[in-house]
Design an enzyme around this catalytic site. Structure first.
Site, short mmCIF file in Angstrom:
data_model
loop_
_atom_site.label_atom_id
_atom_site.label_comp_id
_atom_site.label_asym_id
_atom_site.label_seq_id
_atom_site.Cartn_x
_atom_site.Cartn_y
_atom_site.Cartn_z
N VAL A 1 29.89 -29.81 -4.30
CA VAL A 1 29.25 -28.68 -4.94
C VAL A 1 27.90 -28.41 -4.27
CG1 VAL A 1 30.41 -29.13 -7.13
CG2 VAL A 1 28.15 -30.11 -6.73
N LYS A 2 27.33 -27.23 -4.59
CA LYS A 2 26.12 -26.80 -3.88
C LYS A 2 24.86 -27.21 -4.66
CE LYS A 2 26.05 -23.04 -1.33
NZ LYS A 2 26.22 -23.53 0.05
N THR A 3 24.57 -28.49 -4.61
CA THR A 3 23.35 -29.03 -5.21
C THR A 3 22.17 -28.74 -4.28
OG1 THR A 3 24.64 -30.83 -6.18
CG2 THR A 3 22.25 -31.13 -6.08
N PHE B 1 23.08 -23.82 -6.44
CA PHE B 1 23.00 -22.44 -5.99
C PHE B 1 24.30 -22.02 -5.33
CE2 PHE B 1 21.95 -24.85 -2.22
CZ PHE B 1 22.43 -24.10 -1.16
N TYR C 1 20.98 -30.39 0.47
CA TYR C 1 20.66 -29.75 1.74
C TYR C 1 19.50 -30.42 2.47
CZ TYR C 1 24.40 -26.66 0.84
OH TYR C 1 25.68 -26.19 0.64
#
Length: 294
Positions: free
Chosen positions: A153-155, A32, A159
């Protein structure tokens, strides 16, 4: 929230659904972006901050996870603008495009879905936090290393690492957590990049410190520091450097420019928001409201 863009169509909020058996629900198989749009009252205009760079990172994240997006970058950019406009909010927005493996587990090839939604984020509440600063602690949890998960990266699944550190910090009475790498060097906050100031120099951990390659971070390094006349340095940072720093702050889409006033109960500098941090905050909000044509 009224409308969502999903796989090329504008849908009503309640219609944009995902099956409970989908891989993204069961295994976090998605990526995202977090993007902010800033409402300028004096111009009656909504400004989306560095849209192209955010969409590029979305495609980079998808590439790492072998998910081919069926839309072009321009189509995703247009979808974000269209969704923000269609919802009609006249205030700051948080925008989240998501690329994920949808469908259900039974499908021989799960489809790659793309969704864009927006959430209003009143600035008044955020500004209180940015004016007073936050009290952080070093987490007992380490930042996920690149050899285990792609931290840069925004995996979606990354989170969980941030959330578990945040919960630990909040249970201990702090506002937020700071990660160390597996090697014991400073990495980032729980969901934000980190800067400190020592003897007038702005210092931040390098991209090999298992950080997210932040766009706000890059903005400060490439343009902000130059325009403000501040020396910058990317390097390994030791834990105790934050104890003896003159100033420190978190930066990113969520945190914007949030001062750190203490770490592990030790005041950073004088234990209040420093002059360089204030200078950067002022410049940042002028930029995101479209007051700097560059």
């Amino acid at each position: 929230m009224k409308y969502v863009w999903m796989n090329g169509k504008i849908l009503r909020w309640k219609e944009a659904t995902v099956h409970v058996s989908s891989p993204v629900v069961n295994s976090g198989m998605g990526v995202f972006e977090g993007i902010r749009a800033y409402w300028s009252k004096e111009r009656s205009q909504l400004y989306i901050f560095r849209l192209k760079e955010h969409v590029q990172r979305l495609f980079d994240s998808s590439k790492v996870h072998r998910m081919k997006i069926k839309f072009s970058k321009k189509q995703v950019e247009d979808a974000i603008v269209k969704t923000a406009a269609r919802n009609g909010f006249r205030e700051d927005l948080y925008i989240r495009p998501v690329v994920f493996r949808g469908g259900t587990w039974r499908m021989p090839e799960t489809p790659i879905d793309v969704v864009v939604f927006v959430v209003p984020t009143p600035r008044s509440e955020r500004m209180k936090r940015m004016k007073r600063g936050v009290r952080c602690c070093f987490s007992s949890w380490r930042r996920i290393p690149d050899i285990a998960m792609p931290a840069r990266v925004k995996t979606c699944g990354n989170y969980v690492n941030s959330r578990i550190a945040s919960m630990e910090a909040e249970e201990a009475g702090y506002d937020g957590a700071i990660f160390l790498t597996i090697d014991g060097k400073v990495s980032e906050g729980s969901g934000a990049n980190l800067f400190l100031v020592r003897k007038g120099t702005l210092i931040t951990p390098g991209v090999t410190s298992d950080i997210l390659e932040g766009i706000t971070r890059e903005t400060l390094l490439s343009v902000g520091a130059q325009e403000l006349g501040i020396d910058v340095c990317e390097r390994d940072v030791d834990r105790t450097e934050l104890y003896v720093a003159d100033e420190a702050f978190l930066c990113g889409t969520g945190q914007e420019i949030t001062p750190i006033v203490s770490v592990d109960g030790i005041p950073v500098g004088k234990g209040s928001v420093g002059s360089i941090t204030k200078k950067i905050q002022k410049w940042f909000f002028e930029v995101v409201e479209g007051k700097h044509a560059k």
